[in-house]
Design an enzyme around this catalytic site. Structure first.
Site, PDB file in Angstrom:
ATOM      1  N   ASN A   1       4.421 -50.886  -4.364  1.00 42.36           N
ATOM      2  CA  ASN A   1       3.095 -51.205  -4.963  1.00 42.36           C
ATOM      3  C   ASN A   1       1.826 -51.423  -4.576  1.00 42.36           C
ATOM      4  OD1 ASN A   1       3.998 -48.741  -6.838  1.00 42.36           O
ATOM      5  ND2 ASN A   1       5.776 -50.259  -7.504  1.00 42.36           N
TER       6      ASN A   1
ATOM      7  N   ASP B   1       1.137 -42.049  -7.317  1.00 42.24           N
ATOM      8  CA  ASP B   1       1.641 -42.220  -7.952  1.00 42.24           C
ATOM      9  C   ASP B   1       1.256 -41.938  -9.561  1.00 42.24           C
ATOM     10  OD1 ASP B   1       3.691 -43.674  -9.076  1.00 42.24           O
ATOM     11  OD2 ASP B   1       3.144 -45.913  -8.490  1.00 42.24           O
TER      12      ASP B   1
ATOM     13  N   GLU C   1       9.835 -39.213 -10.801  1.00 39.85           N
ATOM     14  CA  GLU C   1      10.453 -40.711 -11.372  1.00 39.85           C
ATOM     15  C   GLU C   1      11.053 -40.338 -12.553  1.00 39.85           C
ATOM     16  OE1 GLU C   1       7.476 -43.583 -10.772  1.00 39.85           O
ATOM     17  OE2 GLU C   1       6.122 -42.359 -12.084  1.00 39.85           O
TER      18      GLU C   1
END
Ligand code: C2E
Ligand code: CA
Ligand code: CA
Length: 407
Positions: free
Chosen positions: A245, A307, A364
């Site tokens: 990240n 993301d 996710e």
């Protein structure tokens, strides 16, 4: 009223201690709910006939753990009340009680979540005692879970500075290929190995790191450790990818690309094994510099993943204007995809769009085999979530990989 039934249930459910606030303008409904609630909890029960009265109740102890909130009310309606509630420091569970169109209630639910009220649900009118019992139990569980997961640690700036330097390490959560169920990579998720409090997740410290201007230092640390670990996996015969990240401050640092390339070079890891995950928040403050960085990362074969796709953090506009080659469907959609047609449609459409744009897809927050199977059917490439494993400490991750030779 069914007093005997209520009293009998009270004996059975004596352990429920949740405080409740009933917000309802209809006096009959309000009394009915009050009587049912009082039969089920030994906690404090307060009544409000409109949003203003409810807000008054939220100024003093005992504060409610659950608010039963009507939507249609004169003066201040339920929507206005939720907006005001979101601005208060006291957070609690909310159940929307309304007989209006379920599409409208769903929008209000979503609105409440986006306002930051996380534990919000709906219950149909006329309300049944069983439904109230369920809500009370949930509210109590949420309260107990939150008191465990949000201990009020107050860290000094020096604690944080020292921790970033010497106590924070990446843990690794596996990425599993949806078709073959083979382990293909891992996402690095930062953990603070605190000498007294044990392993802490980012919700305890990430904001403070950002406020102290240490985000870039943290990213470099995770890159250094994560790439070193990934190179080690390769030496151990584990040809995995690593996802890391990155934050807003990295994207405006023009030396960032060179730093990443130097770390890859130091550990002899080919760039295509590295993916950097970022959201719109990471890009928007300085568009030109961010696009400069992103383009140079891609030219150097480093993968870029958008993301939290589908949330306020990452939009369609960002997707088509930036050089991403991977899309991560946010867990909020995955969580509800088997119980909500709208969520499933969003997941499905995101996956189709990604495919048409030539992007790899990752889902996710996959928590069940049913979700995993559905995502595989919908064409998702990679799965990540508790159904396989939470993030694991470095050596434990290697052990886990060896014990799970899937594929
Ligand atoms: P994220 O990048 O969206 O990471 C996914 C989060 O979901 C992780 O939380 C992970 O532990 C959690 N998760 C994974 N599978 C499941 C599941 O099946 N169910 C549920 N309910 N949760 C699941 P974590 O580790 O607490 O990280 C939270 C956020 O902190 C991350 O969200 C990311 O935005 C940020 N973060 C984590 N590590 C780093 C880092 O090294 N650098 C930066 N800048 N941010 C980081
Ligand atoms: Ca991520
Ligand atoms: Ca995410």
């Amino acid at each position: 009223m069914s007093e005997p039934v209520v009293s009998a249930t009270k004996g059975i459910e004596a352990m429920i201690t949740a405080n409740v606030l009933i917000l309802e303008d209809d006096r009959f409904q309000s009394r009915l709910m009050e009587s049912m609630v009082k039969g089920l909890t030994s906690g404090h029960v307060a009544i409000a006939a409109n949003g203003h009265e409810a807000l008054e109740h939220l100024k003093a102890e005992p504060l409610p753990h659950l608010i039963l909130c009507d939507i249609q009310m004169p003066e201040m309606d339920g929507i206005e009340f939720l907006r005001a509630l979101a601005g208060l420091s006291h957070q609690c569970s909310v159940a929307l009680t309304s007989a209006i169109d379920s599409n409208i209630i769903d929008s209000v639910l979503q609105m409440a979540r986006w306002y930051g009220i996380n534990n919000v649900s709906k219950v149909e009118k006329p309300i049944q005692q069983q439904a109230i019992l369920r809500l009370l139990k949930q509210a109590q569980q949420v309260e107990e879970a939150e008191s465990k997961s949000w201990p009020q640690y107050a860290f000094s700036d020096d604690d944080i500075i020292e921790a970033v330097a010497s106590q924070m390490v990446p843990f690794y959560q596996p990425h599993v290929a949806a078709k073959s169920r083979e382990i293909v990579g891992a996402e690095a998720l930062i953990r603070w190995q605190h000498p007294e409090h044990g392993t802490l997740t980012p919700n305890h410290f990430l904001q403070q790191i950002e406020q102290l201007g240490l985000s870039h230092q943290l990213t470099l640390k995770v890159l250094q450790q994560g790439i070193a670990d990934c190179a080690r996996w390769h030496q151990l015969g584990m040809p995995l990818h690593i996802s890391i990240n990155v934050s807003a401050s990295d994207m405006v640092e023009l030396a960032f690309v060179d730093s990443v390339l130097a770390i890859l070079n130091e550990h002899q890891l080919p760039a295509q094994y590295l993916t950097l995950e970022l959201t719109e928040t990471e890009i928007s403050p300085h568009l030109a510099k961010s696009l400069d960085t992103m383009s140079r990362l891609r030219i150097n074969k480093i993968n870029l993943s958008i993301d939290d796709f589908g949330t306020g953090h990452s939009s369609l506009h960002q997707l088509i204007t930036s050089p991403f080659n991977e899309l991560k469907v946010d867990m909020a959609f995955v969580r509800h995809m088997l119980t909500s047609d709208k969520h499933q449609a969003t997941v499905s459409a995101s996956l189709v769009l990604a495919k048409q744009l030539g992007l790899k897809t990752v889902a996710e927050g996959v928590e069940t085999q049913e979700q995993a199977n559905k995502l595989a059917d919908l064409g998702c490439d990679i799965l990540q979530g508790y159904v396989y494993s939470p993030a694991l400490q470095g050596d434990q991750f290697i052990e886990w990989y060896k014990a799970n030779p899937i594929g």
